[in-house]
Design an enzyme around this catalytic site. Structure first.
Site, PDB file in Angstrom:
ATOM      1  N   ASP A 315       8.201  34.303 -13.206  1.00 47.44           N
ATOM      2  CA  ASP A 315       9.080  34.992 -12.279  1.00 47.44           C
ATOM      3  C   ASP A 315       9.447  36.343 -12.861  1.00 47.44           C
ATOM      4  O   ASP A 315       9.656  36.461 -14.065  1.00 47.44           O
ATOM      5  CB  ASP A 315      10.364  34.172 -12.092  1.00 47.44           C
ATOM      6  CG  ASP A 315      10.332  33.444 -10.778  1.00 47.44           C
ATOM      7  OD1 ASP A 315       9.727  33.991  -9.831  1.00 47.44           O
ATOM      8  OD2 ASP A 315      10.887  32.340 -10.707  1.00 47.44           O
ATOM      9  N   ASP A 352      32.203  50.521  -7.886  1.00 44.38           N
ATOM     10  CA  ASP A 352      31.085  49.623  -7.605  1.00 44.38           C
ATOM     11  C   ASP A 352      30.831  48.763  -8.845  1.00 44.38           C
ATOM     12  O   ASP A 352      30.324  49.237  -9.855  1.00 44.38           O
ATOM     13  CB  ASP A 352      29.860  50.489  -7.283  1.00 44.38           C
ATOM     14  CG  ASP A 352      28.662  49.650  -6.902  1.00 44.38           C
ATOM     15  OD1 ASP A 352      28.749  48.411  -6.996  1.00 44.38           O
ATOM     16  OD2 ASP A 352      27.622  50.243  -6.526  1.00 44.38           O
ATOM     17  N   MET A 391      25.154  50.942   2.814  1.00 42.79           N
ATOM     18  CA  MET A 391      25.614  52.067   2.004  1.00 42.79           C
ATOM     19  C   MET A 391      26.917  51.642   1.349  1.00 42.79           C
ATOM     20  O   MET A 391      27.574  50.717   1.791  1.00 42.79           O
ATOM     21  CB  MET A 391      25.942  53.290   2.886  1.00 42.79           C
ATOM     22  CG  MET A 391      24.750  53.947   3.527  1.00 42.79           C
ATOM     23  SD  MET A 391      25.296  55.388   4.450  1.00 42.79           S
ATOM     24  CE  MET A 391      26.386  54.698   5.633  1.00 42.79           C
ATOM     25  N   SER A 392      27.256  52.361   0.278  1.00 40.53           N
ATOM     26  CA  SER A 392      28.607  52.211  -0.259  1.00 40.53           C
ATOM     27  C   SER A 392      29.049  53.598  -0.692  1.00 40.53           C
ATOM     28  O   SER A 392      28.251  54.544  -0.676  1.00 40.53           O
ATOM     29  CB  SER A 392      28.611  51.240  -1.448  1.00 40.53           C
ATOM     30  OG  SER A 392      27.909  51.802  -2.537  1.00 40.53           O
TER      31      SER A 392
END
Lengths: 692, 581
Positions: A315, A352, A391-392
């Site tokens: 992975d 964020d 979006m931020s």
């Protein structure tokens, strides 16, 4: 707390003691019968014991002291072989004993209805059956393996994994499985029991470690056949010597036929006792090394198959790359300085808390010296990311709105405000995507400032590991949900041979099947329920211990550390197991050359004095020659026990080089070593006046 | 040894290596069914053969059916040879009025020729009619060889096919081997041999008046000599090419009418080994990796060449006891020197030793000198080459499938040593293949050692020994090494036309041939079902010098460890006693 990966020194007194007793117990013919080579030794030892008794009664074919010496050393050969097996088992037993402590009979709170808050009665864990629902609260032991259906808790799994840091287990998702014997440290969970007593993970582990269910692996069976063939050939070569000898005595007119004692000695020296005696120990030690690596194999077959793996499916996230993407560059739009872009990017990310957001703040600070400000001093309002806006950003008072997000989302945003999307930036965005990165566009009101390049960070040193695998002949394939462009770039950066992009459980399964059709042996790691079908299909399937019950059941190896790169170690252990067997077989057979030169002249020099020319080691007397060969044959088993338990070292290199090196050491060495050893023993016997 | 010996040996090896490639490619194309000249021109003959026999050439057989077909075909052949011998007095072409052959001898001969051994307990010119020689023996010379080649081709298919149940059609492989390979080569060779003076006639024996009279064992004066004749050339060609070895005359290729000139000798000795060597190339061609074929040929040569030189060395060195008596045994212009006992003056040491090593390396068994008269170590070489299992060239087809068994063992051990489940030509070698390969290397030594052990202690065995002591032991060991590996050469010095030896050797030959043939086909069947693993860095290459040397070591060590005690009590001690006493 017990730690499985605590490695013990090879010869620990606590193991040696019981091993000595065990090696005597293992003389039981029913036990020896399973190993044809050693069974022959047992029969021969009984035979020479009889001959010794006969000699004591005055009808001996040779001096009683000589027969006794040979007999004793033949018994030692058996005991030494048993000892190696007992030693290997002893290490496992010690580990099993500590695991058994975890399998205590805890009281369980059995719920009448499968939901938190319903009435529960306290029953012994052993009465629980698959499908029952129990409540486990702070301080309680999980009574049996199960799936969390409600609640979240921190669980101490050190009894199983040896890792003392608690882990979070919660209902739903890939972390819903709990193991019997672990302890809930805080909160509560409701569990649906997923196995009956005696079939739990802990039970399987104990059985595996104790070797109770140890079955011969395919290669072990094939090797046993080869060893049986050599045994039959040498049995015949030795037995037919009696008539040959009788004929020779008659035709030469002097000497006596070869004694049964010497024939017995010759036979035991010739049959591959070294590998025959050490074979069980090698197998057990291989499993033991897996346990040292904190991997539980549900069958010996899986360990062996690991050595044969051709393709590794890994992975991407967490294995090849660090879990998260990081910002690596700011690319400003035309007419914008990089500093302005970096500043805006940082401000937009201050609140964020995602790893990507943190990395933007850090990059701006480290590369452009922009001080990290606090969001409150800026009078800013954080606009969080939503799936709708994609979006931020932040709103700074009334002056401006800063947004970052996917290119198309930002394009919509600025157009709505009357701005336009700069064409030059589009080329940059495409090239970022092509190189395996993620472009994040930053805008201040209707002006697009530039783009942040986010990138998957390939783990340090992983490329070297893959190169190593390639030298072993193993192809690596990256599995990822990314689009093919990104996947190709990351696979190239990590030095992988191939990738599967936009992977789904179906495409994974299909890929494995296709590879198997092509004759390849596939290994993969997985932890989620959606990995289970692919795990079940793979030849070597390593399930993460943190994974779901379904994944753990589909896998044939369970990694207690839940470390995806463990596969590489597993492959090495599997190879080491085979190499040890092969090398000791070669050594064992190569040894025979010298034994002929010791025993044949000794046995027939009475009939044909000219045969003393074959006594190239110049051994003192016929008796000392035969005895030295037998002693060497027994002692070499003891000397090789550490090698059998530790395994022949494996280096990832080309097959032919590996063969050459091991042939030189164990083949050529196997021819030469006993000449020296037998001569030394003979000199010692003479010096100590132990033989005439 | 002198330069002459080296040059002759070198030319011999060189010619074989050069011829192996074109013949190997030709045979491969025949078996694959690609155009190769003869199979286009004679295709109607092949078709009619199938039509007449009711064979559907397109029907592929699973391994068991292939094995049953081969067994039935061979046993019918065996019974036919037995019956023809028993009834030869009632059959045509019996100008010398030979009586029926005794039952035990008939059994021995029938097994011997059906199994491609050609052990001869009889003297051809004094026992068999021309009909028996031609219809019973020569036919078996063709089909027993073709059987071996067919089985080999089936084994090769095991490697090249994937996930298939079948391994080809026995009848097709048999017909193609005979029609396109053995027959044309035999026809060419017999015509050339006739040009050299080998007889090919139905005329009965002729009498010649002796120039100088002599006396027989009873002391009676002998004035004339009977010169045996017969259709020899046709049988000799195939006995050499098909690694059969059963001579038309009792003394085999030492007989001047069987092998008259140095050129006939050279052609005959080349023919012994030619097809077996070329099949290595066929193997490489068919598995689509010619290096694999060269590797096997190289392994064979690495064992063969030293054996040849050792044999030659001890024969040329002569007898140490004669040296002590002052006999000049050096080679010079006037004499070949060395141990010339039992050797033809027209062949000398070099060509006798080349033949001895070649005929025992390949399981041919024809002789142009008497191996019984070799020096102990000179005689050890032919004996040991047989004991290795007739895989150094070996019988046509059978030698190479025997070698495949050793390769499987070698690959298995090597595979373990590099930490991978062993694979050969992309096929995983697992317990089943190991079991079958083990049977193949186990059976011949069991037969040799057990047969010798019984014979040296029971009176029926020891009473046949003409030379007592260690040499007598070697004679028995040689006889069983020969029969149990389907070679057929005799050490002589042992009277084997007795009930005991006829039956014991007959059984040894039977089991050696068919107990190897069946596991070989079982391997083919099992491999055919498997997938082909693609080659990677981790794959052990089986064409490198390293692997070739490893394979050689496995063969030598297994061979040496199995037979060292027996050889020590036979030729080795005889040698030591000769030199040290």
């Amino acid at each position: 707390m017990i730690k499985l990966h605590k490695s013990k020194s090879l010869f620990e007194p606590s193991i040696i003691g019981p091993a000595i007793i065990d090696s005597l117990k293992k003389l039981d013919p029913r036990h020896q019968f399973k190993n044809p080579v050693m069974f022959v030794v047992l029969v021969v030892s009984i035979l020479t014991t009889g001959l010794w008794i006969q000699a004591m009664l005055g009808h001996g074919e040779a001096p009683a002291s000589f027969i006794l010496a040979i007999t004793l050393w033949l018994w030692f050969t058996l005991v030494f072989a048993n000892f190696s097996e007992a030693m290997a088992e002893g290490r496992g037993k010690a580990q099993a004993a500590s695991l058994k402590k975890a399998r205590r009979d805890t009281p369980a709170k059995k719920l009448s209805k499968p939901q938190y808050g319903s009435i529960h009665e306290t029953v012994p864990a052993t009465t629980l059956r698959k499908g029952d629902v129990v409540l486990v609260e702070t301080g309680d032991f999980v009574p049996m393996d199960g799936e969390i259906i409600e609640g979240v808790a921190s669980v101490d799994e050190s009894a199983i994994t040896g890792e003392s840091a608690p882990v979070i287990r919660e209902a739903g998702g890939d972390r819903s499985a709990v193991t019997g014997g672990t302890r809930v440290l805080s909160d509560w969970i409701v569990i649906r029991i997923s196995s009956n007593p005696g079939e739990t993970f802990l039970d399987r582990m104990i059985a595996m470690i104790e070797g109770a269910k140890r079955q011969k692996t395919p290669n072990e069976i094939a090797l046993s056949i080869l060893l049986a063939v050599f045994t039959i050939i040498f049995l015949l070569a030795a037995v037919t010597l009696l008539p040959f000898s009788i004929y020779s005595v008659i035709s030469a007119g002097h000497g006596i036929p070869i004694t049964v004692t010497v024939l017995a000695a010759l036979l035991v020296c010739l049959i591959p006792t070294t590998i025959g005696g050490l074979l069980p120990a090698i197998g057990i030690a291989g499993m033991d090394r897996m346990i040292q690596a904190n991997v539980i194999a549900t069958s010996g077959r899986a360990v062996e198959a690991a050595g044969d793996v051709d393709v590794l499916l890994l992975d991407k996230t967490g294995t090849i790359t660090l879990g998260n993407r990081q910002a690596v560059a700011f690319i400003p739009a035309e007419g914008v300085t990089v500093k302005i872009l970096a500043d805006a990017a940082q401000i937009s990310s201050l609140s964020d808390e995602t790893p990507e957001g943190r990395s933007i703040v850090v990059l701006a600070k480290e590369k452009y010296g922009i001080r990290e400000r606090h969001i409150h001093e800026l009078d800013a309002k954080f606009i969080p990311f939503t799936a709708q806006t994609r979006m931020s950003g932040v709103d700074l008072g009334n002056c401006c709105q800063i947004r970052k997000g996917a290119a198309d989302a930002i394009e919509d945003y600025v157009k709505k405000l009357g701005g336009s999307f700069p064409e030059d930036l589009k080329a940059n965005i495409t090239s970022i995507a092509k190189s395996g990165g993620t472009p994040l566009v930053v805008a201040e009101n209707e002006h697009v400032l530039g783009v942040i390049q986010l990138k998957d960070i390939v783990k340090g040193g992983i490329k070297e590991r893959f190169a190593e695998l390639r030298r072993m002949g193993i192809k690596t394939v990256m599995i990822t949900g990314d689009n093919p462009l990104t996947a190709a770039a990351i696979a190239a950066e990590a030095g992988m041979d191939d990738f599967l992009a936009k992977a789904t459980p179906e495409t994974k399964l299909k890929l494995i099947r296709e590879m198997q059709e092509g004759g390849r042996l596939v290994a993969m790691t997985g932890d989620g329920t959606n990995d289970a079908p692919a795990l079940a299909q793979a030849d070597v399937a390593v399930a993460m211990n943190t994974g779901t019950q379904a994944a753990k059941e589909a896998g044939n190896l369970i990694d207690l550390d839940s470390n995806p790169t463990k596969l590489i170690e597993i492959v090495e252990i599997g190879k080491q197991l085979l190499i040890t067997r092969g090398s000791l077989t070669t050594f064992s057979i190569a040894n025979d050359v010298s034994k002929y030169f010791a025993i044949i002249p000794a046995a027939f020099v009475g009939t044909y004095p000219a045969l003393k020319a074959l006594n190239i080691m110049h051994l003192a007397t016929p008796e000392s020659a035969v005895l030295s060969a037998v002693i060497f044959n027994a002692i070499i088993i003891i000397l090789l026990i550490p090698l059998a338990l530790r395994g022949v070292p494996y280096r990832p290199t080309k097959a032919s080089r590996l063969l050459r090196d091991n042939l030189l050491i164990y083949g050529v060495g196997g021819i030469i070593a006993p000449f020296i050893g037998i001569k030394l023993i003979d000199m010692m016997l003479v010096t100590l006046h132990l033989v005439k | 040894m002198n330069w002459n010996s080296f040059i002759q040996s070198f030319i011999f090896i060189l010619v074989i290596v050069i011829l192996a490639k074109p013949l190997g490619i030709y045979m491969a194309r025949i078996y694959i069914g690609k155009k190769a000249g003869l199979n286009v021109w004679f295709a109607p003959v092949e078709r009619w053969t199938y039509k007449l026999s009711g064979i559907d050439p397109k029907r592929e057989m699973p391994w068991k059916q292939y094995a049953i077909s081969a067994m039935i075909f061979n046993i019918i052949g065996l019974v036919a040879v037995y019956a023809i011998q028993r009834f030869q007095s009632h059959l045509p072409l019996n100008p010398m009025s030979m009586p029926p052959v005794a039952p035990d001898l008939s059994f021995n001969t029938a097994v011997s020729f059906a199994t491609n051994t050609n052990w001869q307990s009889y003297g051809g010119e004094s026992t068999l009619s021309y009909f028996t020689q031609m219809i019973a023996l020569t036919v078996q010379n063709f089909v027993s060889a073709a059987t071996g080649m067919a089985v080999l081709v089936a084994v090769i298919r095991g490697f090249i096919q994937k996930q298939t149940e079948t391994i080809g059609n026995f009848w097709v492989d048999l017909v193609r081997s005979t029609l396109y390979i053995l027959l044309p080569l035999a026809i060419i060779l017999s015509v050339v041999l006739v040009s050299q003076g080998v007889v090919q006639t139905f005329v009965p024996s002729v009498k010649a008046t002796l120039v100088q009279s002599t006396k027989d064992a009873a002391g009676k004066e002998v004035l004339e000599q009977i010169i045996a004749l017969g259709p020899a050339a046709s049988q000799i060609a195939i006995k050499q090419l098909g690694t059969n070895g059963g001579g038309f005359f009792n003394v085999n290729s030492a007989h001047p009418l069987e092998n008259p000139t140095p050129l006939s000798n050279f052609l005959e000795v080349i023919s012994i080994i030619l097809i077996s060597a070329a099949l290595c190339y066929t193997y490489g061609y068919m598995v689509k990796d010619r290096r694999q074929g060269w590797a096997i040929l190289a392994a064979m040569l690495i064992i063969f060449i030293p054996c040849l030189l050792i044999c030659m060395h001890f024969e040329q060195a002569g007898n140490p006891i004669l040296n002590k008596l002052g006999v000049d045994q050096h080679s010079s212009i006037l004499q070949p020197g060395g141990n010339m006992e039992g050797k033809e003056a027209r062949f000398g040491i070099t060509n006798s030793a080349i033949w001895a090593a070649t005929t025992t390396a390949a399981s041919n068994g024809s002789v142009n000198s008497m191996h019984d008269s070799y020096m102990p170590l000179g005689g050890l070489i032919p004996m040991w080459l047989m004991q290795l299992g007739e895989i150094i060239f070996g019988g046509v087809g059978s030698g190479l499938y025997g070698m495949v068994a050793f390769i499987i063992i070698a690959v298995f051990i090597a595979g373990l040593m590099i930490g991978r489940t062993p694979e050969y030509l992309g096929k995983k070698i697992e317990a089943y293949e190991m079991k079958m390969a083990s049977l193949m290397i186990l059976i011949p030594p069991i037969l040799v050692l057990a047969g010798t052990a019984i014979s040296v202690i029971i009176p029926a065995g020891t009473s046949s020994i003409l030379n007592p002591g260690t040499h007598g032991f070697s004679e028995i060991l040689y006889a069983f090494s020969s029969a149990s590996n389907n070679n057929g050469s005799a050490f002589a010095g042992l009277t084997t036309n007795t009930l005991f030896y006829n039956v014991a050797q007959g059984l040894a030959m039977f089991f050696a041939r068919y107990w190897l043939l069946i596991p070989a086909l079982a391997i083919a069947g099992s491999l055919s079902k498997k997938k082909i693993v693609p080659v990677s860095q981790g794959t052990l290459p089986t064409h490198t010098p390293l692997f070739i040397i490893f394979l050689v070591m496995v063969i030598l060590i297994v061979g040496a460890l199995t037979f060292f005690p027996a050889l020590a009590l036979g030729p080795i001690v005889e040698h030591l006693m000769m030199y040290h006493i």
